[in-house]
Every structure is written in structure tokens, then in C-alpha cells.
Design an enzyme around this catalytic site. Structure first.
Site, PDB file in Angstrom:
ATOM      1  N   LYS A   1      16.376  32.992 -11.358  1.00  0.00           N
ATOM      2  CA  LYS A   1      16.836  33.378  -9.964  1.00  0.00           C
ATOM      3  C   LYS A   1      16.006  32.780  -9.006  1.00  0.00           C
ATOM      4  O   LYS A   1      16.383  32.199  -7.757  1.00  0.00           O
ATOM      5  CB  LYS A   1      17.162  34.671  -9.868  1.00  0.00           C
ATOM      6  CG  LYS A   1      18.299  35.225 -10.586  1.00  0.00           C
ATOM      7  CD  LYS A   1      18.245  36.931 -10.792  1.00  0.00           C
ATOM      8  CE  LYS A   1      19.390  37.449 -11.633  1.00  0.00           C
ATOM      9  NZ  LYS A   1      19.415  38.754 -11.655  1.00  0.00           N
TER      10      LYS A   1
ATOM     11  N   GLN B   1      16.175  44.026 -10.716  1.00  0.00           N
ATOM     12  CA  GLN B   1      16.773  43.409 -12.051  1.00  0.00           C
ATOM     13  C   GLN B   1      16.916  44.512 -12.767  1.00  0.00           C
ATOM     14  O   GLN B   1      15.918  45.485 -13.183  1.00  0.00           O
ATOM     15  CB  GLN B   1      15.578  42.472 -12.813  1.00  0.00           C
ATOM     16  CG  GLN B   1      15.915  42.049 -13.830  1.00  0.00           C
ATOM     17  CD  GLN B   1      17.401  41.056 -13.774  1.00  0.00           C
ATOM     18  OE1 GLN B   1      17.618  40.616 -12.653  1.00  0.00           O
ATOM     19  NE2 GLN B   1      18.232  40.907 -14.977  1.00  0.00           N
TER      20      GLN B   1
ATOM     21  N   ASP C   1      23.297  42.213  -5.202  1.00  0.00           N
ATOM     22  CA  ASP C   1      23.850  42.426  -6.390  1.00  0.00           C
ATOM     23  C   ASP C   1      25.381  42.907  -6.091  1.00  0.00           C
ATOM     24  O   ASP C   1      26.195  42.954  -7.059  1.00  0.00           O
ATOM     25  CB  ASP C   1      23.003  43.585  -7.039  1.00  0.00           C
ATOM     26  CG  ASP C   1      22.487  42.732  -8.093  1.00  0.00           C
ATOM     27  OD1 ASP C   1      22.829  41.847  -8.790  1.00  0.00           O
ATOM     28  OD2 ASP C   1      21.087  43.460  -8.659  1.00  0.00           O
TER      29      ASP C   1
HETATM   30  N1  GUN Z   1      20.766  42.590 -15.464  1.00  0.00           N
HETATM   31  C1  GUN Z   1      21.825  41.742 -16.027  1.00  0.00           C
HETATM   32  N2  GUN Z   1      22.641  41.385 -14.962  1.00  0.00           N
HETATM   33  C2  GUN Z   1      22.305  41.726 -14.011  1.00  0.00           C
HETATM   34  C3  GUN Z   1      22.661  41.502 -12.468  1.00  0.00           C
HETATM   35  O1  GUN Z   1      23.630  40.853 -12.354  1.00  0.00           O
HETATM   36  N3  GUN Z   1      21.871  42.030 -11.741  1.00  0.00           N
HETATM   37  C4  GUN Z   1      20.895  42.654 -11.766  1.00  0.00           C
HETATM   38  N4  GUN Z   1      20.023  43.451 -11.138  1.00  0.00           N
HETATM   39  N5  GUN Z   1      20.283  42.947 -13.292  1.00  0.00           N
HETATM   40  C5  GUN Z   1      21.231  42.485 -14.201  1.00  0.00           C
END
Ligand code: GUN
Length: 280
Positions: free
Chosen positions: A50, A94, A117
Site C-alpha cells: 500500500k 491495518q 477503508d
Molecule cells: N486487512 C485485510 N483487508 C483489509 C482492508 O481492506 N483494510 C484494512 N484496514 N485491513 C485489512
């Protein structure tokens, strides 16, 4: 029938190029902060990807790595600091978080206008009531792929397999907003294969390797496979038995190279949107 393979890598690359071009003309750099707590190895890979993708499109991106022993109060204090920082447009914490931290408290603490998100209850409520807001990245990426595949959405029978807050539920809302007739099915649904066979558009997001077999798929259907499952032998497979499904369907996403690359591209899109809404 030879199924069309929907190339998520190519669609995501085009989206990232468009975001980079818009970013270059802004006169400021959208700010993204990704917060990681602890040492979950899969999360480490996701967070690095990311951050790298955000820097590549010209964003001011940074990762904040906190120890596994971080308390809920300490994480909430970090989120409050980022909420108050004018250089920060997007905040992503995350998941999963260590057991001592309640994820729902942290999600609700992120400023809704920085919630890239799309997990905050305010943004989930906006999506459910048809108002514009920040939308979860993976289902948003699926909508881009359906468009790229030329799927006819209004009136189409869409079946979403899986009811998570991250994918299944918001996916159903987005398909509904696009005028599909939506059925949300899950582990307690009676006769899952029969429900899936009714789908003109089938989105599988259950996290169970190759659960959807060829005879669950209608002739000519569009199949989107959100699953990313690592088998004991190291192979990466989706929630759909790809070769079996491809023998029936009209179009299908591969794993890897389907939905996966779209999730990060949509995080960048959400961050740009949040930046424009805050300072555009
Ligand atoms: N963990 C797995 N997928 C995601 C996501 O789309 N966002 C976040 N913040 N954590 C994750």
C-alpha cells in the site's frame, strides 16, 4: 464456451495511472498514513504494498508501525493525532489487530472524512442509505472490474457469497445501487449451489479455497473471485475452482491477478477523493 479472463492487473494499472496524472495537477500531495500494530507477516506485506503504491502515484505516504504490546488507548491516541493533522487526508489501520484492542472502537475513532477503508459506521450507513461517502476498497474494485468486463448491471441477478463487513455486505449495497437484483448468501444458506446457479453475476468472498464448483455457475455468468487462499502446498487459489467455472461462465477473474490489485488501486482512489473533499 471460452470464458473472458478479466485482467485485474491491467485495470488496476490504468486506474493508478489516472490517479497519478490527477495528483500531478493538484498542487499538493494527498497524505496517507497506514497504521500497523504488531508483527502479523501477511499484514506486513500488505502494508508495504500500500505504501509503495501510494508513493508511486505521488502521494505523501508513511507507515506507522506500533509494537504488538500497544494498548487500545495508545492506538486511539495515535488515531486522534492523525485525525488532527492537516497534512493527513487518509488513515488506514491495518486489520487484524492484537487481541487487547477492540477493532470496532478503533474503526469508529477514525474521522469519517479520512476513513479511506470505508469501514466507519457513518460511511457504512451512507452506503446502505444510498448517500455518497467513502466505500470499502475491495467491493469498489469489483465494481470497476464489472464495468471493465462490460457486464450489464441494471436488472441483472447478482449473488454475493459471504457477508463480511469488509467485502460481502458493502458489495451487496454497491450492486443494489447499480440496480442489480441482489441476493446475499452465506454459510447458513440452504442449497448454496442452487442459489449461486441463479446468478448472472456471482461474487465469491468467503475465504474458502475453491468452494465454488463448476456446477454452481450458470452458463455465461460473470464470476468475480475475491478469495486469496494459500494451500498447504504453497499454491494461491481463490474461492472458485477456476478451471471448472471457466468451462461454464462468460467471464471470470483469475487469482492472483484479478481482484487483488484492484484493492490497492481503490485505496489510492479513496485517498485522492478524501483529499479533494477536504482541500479541493
Ligand atoms: N486487512 C485485510 N483487508 C483489509 C482492508 O481492506 N483494510 C484494512 N484496514 N485491513 C485489512
Amino acid at each position: 464456451m471460452t470464458a473472458q479472463i478479466i485482467d485485474g492487473k491491467a485495470v488496476a494499472a490504468r486506474l493508478r495511472e489516472a490517479i497519478a496524472a490527477r495528483t500531478a495537477s493538484l498542487g499538493f500531495r494527498p497524505g496517507l498514513r497506514v497504521v500497523r500494530v504488531g508483527e502479523d507477516p501477511a499484514s506486513g506485506v500488505y502494508v508495504r504494498n500500500k505504501d509503495k503504491a501510494a508513493k508511486e502515484v505521488g502521494f505523501d505516504s508513511a507507515t506507522i508501525a506500533l509494537p504488538a504490546s500497544t494498548t487500545e488507548a495508545e492506538l486511539l491516541a495515535e488515531v486522534a493525532r492523525l485525525n488532527a493533522d492537516p497534512a493527513v487526508d487518509g488513515i488506514l489501520v491495518q486489520l487484524p489487530l492484537p487481541a487487547q484492542i477492540r477493532a470496532d472502537r478503533v474503526i469508529a475513532a477514525v474521522a469519517p472524512e479520512k476513513d479511506v477503508d470505508g469501514f466507519h459506521p457513518l460511511n457504512a450507513g451512507k452506503l446502505a442509505s444510498g448517500q455518497p461517502g467513502l466505500v470499502p476498497c475491495t467491493p469498489k474494485g469489483v465494481m470497476h472490474l464489472l464495468k471493465a468486463a462490460g457486464a450489464a448491471l441494471p436488472g441483472a441477478r447478482a449473488v454475493v457469497l459471504g457477508r463480511s463487513n469488509i467485502v460481502g455486505r458493502p458489495m451487496a449495497q454497491l450492486l443494489l445501487a447499480a440496480d442489480c437484483t441482489v441476493t446475499l448468501v452465506h454459510s447458513r444458506t440452504r442449497d448454496l449451489p442452487a442459489e449461486c446457479r441463479r446468478a448472472e453475476i456471482l461474487v465469491a468472498a468467503v475465504g474458502r479455497p475453491e468452494m465454488v464448483r463448476g456446477d454452481w455457475v450458470a452458463e455465461g455468468a460473470t464470476v468475480i473471485d475475491v478469495g486469496i487462499n494459500r494451500l498447504p502446498d504453497g499454491r494461491l487459489v481463490g474461492d472458485v475452482a477456476f478451471a471448472e467455472a471457466a468451462a461454464h461462465c462468460g467471464a471470470i477473474t483469475p487469482v492472483p491477478g484479478g481482484v487483488g490489485p484492484m484493492t490497492i488501486a481503490c485505496l489510492l482512489e479513496n485517498t485522492l477523493d478524501a483529499a479533494l473533499a477536504r482541500r479541493g
